[in-house]
Design a protein around this motif. Structure first.
Motif, short mmCIF file in Angstrom:
data_model
loop_
_atom_site.label_atom_id
_atom_site.label_comp_id
_atom_site.label_asym_id
_atom_site.label_seq_id
_atom_site.Cartn_x
_atom_site.Cartn_y
_atom_site.Cartn_z
N HIS A 198 2.31 3.56 -11.12
CA HIS A 198 3.17 2.67 -11.90
C HIS A 198 2.61 1.25 -11.98
O HIS A 198 2.09 0.86 -12.99
CB HIS A 198 4.61 2.69 -11.39
CG HIS A 198 5.17 4.06 -11.25
ND1 HIS A 198 5.39 4.90 -12.32
CD2 HIS A 198 5.53 4.78 -10.16
CE1 HIS A 198 5.85 6.06 -11.91
NE2 HIS A 198 5.94 6.02 -10.59
N MET A 210 -2.32 2.56 -6.80
CA MET A 210 -0.91 2.89 -6.59
C MET A 210 -0.33 3.28 -7.94
O MET A 210 -0.75 2.76 -8.98
CB MET A 210 -0.16 1.68 -6.03
CG MET A 210 -0.62 1.23 -4.65
SD MET A 210 0.29 -0.19 -4.01
CE MET A 210 -0.38 -1.51 -5.01
N THR A 230 -1.03 2.18 5.97
CA THR A 230 0.02 1.21 6.32
C THR A 230 0.36 1.30 7.80
O THR A 230 0.49 0.28 8.48
CB THR A 230 1.27 1.43 5.46
OG1 THR A 230 0.92 1.28 4.08
CG2 THR A 230 2.36 0.46 5.81
N ASN A 282 -0.22 -0.93 -10.39
CA ASN A 282 -1.36 -0.86 -9.49
C ASN A 282 -1.70 -2.24 -8.92
O ASN A 282 -1.11 -3.25 -9.29
CB ASN A 282 -2.57 -0.21 -10.18
CG ASN A 282 -3.13 -1.04 -11.31
OD1 ASN A 282 -3.20 -2.26 -11.25
ND2 ASN A 282 -3.58 -0.36 -12.37
N ASP A 331 -3.52 -2.75 -1.65
CA ASP A 331 -4.24 -1.59 -2.14
C ASP A 331 -4.34 -1.70 -3.66
O ASP A 331 -3.53 -2.38 -4.29
CB ASP A 331 -3.49 -0.32 -1.74
CG ASP A 331 -4.24 0.96 -2.09
OD1 ASP A 331 -5.49 0.91 -2.25
OD2 ASP A 331 -3.59 2.01 -2.20
N ASN A 341 5.66 0.03 -0.11
CA ASN A 341 4.82 1.14 -0.52
C ASN A 341 4.58 1.24 -2.02
O ASN A 341 4.23 2.31 -2.53
CB ASN A 341 5.39 2.46 0.01
CG ASN A 341 6.76 2.77 -0.57
OD1 ASN A 341 7.29 2.01 -1.37
ND2 ASN A 341 7.33 3.88 -0.16
N SER A 342 4.75 0.13 -2.74
CA SER A 342 4.48 0.15 -4.18
C SER A 342 4.17 -1.26 -4.67
O SER A 342 4.59 -2.25 -4.07
CB SER A 342 5.68 0.70 -4.95
OG SER A 342 6.77 -0.21 -4.89
N ASP A 348 0.85 -1.19 0.00
CA ASP A 348 0.00 0.00 0.00
C ASP A 348 0.89 1.24 0.00
O ASP A 348 1.81 1.33 0.80
CB ASP A 348 -0.90 -0.01 1.24
CG ASP A 348 -2.03 1.01 1.17
OD1 ASP A 348 -1.88 2.04 0.49
OD2 ASP A 348 -3.06 0.76 1.81
N ASP A 349 0.60 2.19 -0.88
CA ASP A 349 1.40 3.41 -0.95
C ASP A 349 0.92 4.49 0.01
O ASP A 349 1.54 5.55 0.11
CB ASP A 349 1.43 3.96 -2.37
CG ASP A 349 0.07 4.44 -2.85
OD1 ASP A 349 -0.95 3.87 -2.42
OD2 ASP A 349 0.03 5.37 -3.68
N ASP A 350 -0.15 4.26 0.75
CA ASP A 350 -0.69 5.23 1.70
C ASP A 350 -0.04 5.00 3.06
O ASP A 350 -0.34 4.01 3.74
CB ASP A 350 -2.20 5.07 1.79
CG ASP A 350 -2.86 6.03 2.78
OD1 ASP A 350 -2.14 6.71 3.55
OD2 ASP A 350 -4.09 6.10 2.78
N PRO A 351 0.85 5.93 3.49
CA PRO A 351 1.55 5.71 4.76
C PRO A 351 0.63 5.69 5.97
O PRO A 351 0.92 5.02 6.96
CB PRO A 351 2.56 6.86 4.83
CG PRO A 351 2.07 7.88 3.87
CD PRO A 351 1.26 7.16 2.83
#
Length: 120
Positions: free
Chosen positions: A58, A56, A16, A60, A53, A33-34, A10-13
């Protein structure tokens, strides 16, 4: 007894961080995160469950699912999507690709815990 391994992609800190706080005491949790980072980690880690997630950059979540389900080594790992995409069509598409469950953000601790217990 070893703890179950959970991979969070998940790229959402914020999301996460919440998941790490909820799960870190009971499970061996790895977070990336990617989508590309998740695929890379899977070369050296075999988790018991993946929390993924969709939105994201690049690579997804849909692309990650296709990679996971297309690879013999990872095809049977349970995947639960945790996404802000709340349309039924988003859920249907993810399920068609082979995910095991789909939860919308914001995450509710009780729902996450019940879902994890169902797959581990």
């Amino acid at each position: 007894m070893s703890r179950a391994k959970i991979l969070i992609i998940d790229d959402d800190p914020v999301c996460t961080g919440i998941l790490l706080a909820m799960l870190g005491d009971d499970y061996e949790v790895t977070a990336v995160n990617s989508g590309s980072g998740g695929i890379e980690v899977l070369q050296s880690l075999t988790p018991d469950l993946i929390l993924l997630d969709i939105t994201m950059p690049h690579v997804n979540g849909y692309q990650v699912i296709q990679h996971l389900k297309g690879c013999e080594e990872t095809a049977k790992i349970p995947v639960v999507v945790i996404s802000s995409l709340a349309e039924q069509s988003d859920k249907d598409f993810a399920l068609k690709l082979g995910v095991d469950d789909y939860i919308t953000k914001p995450v509710m601790p009780d729902a996450i815990q019940e879902m994890i217990e169902a797959y581990l």
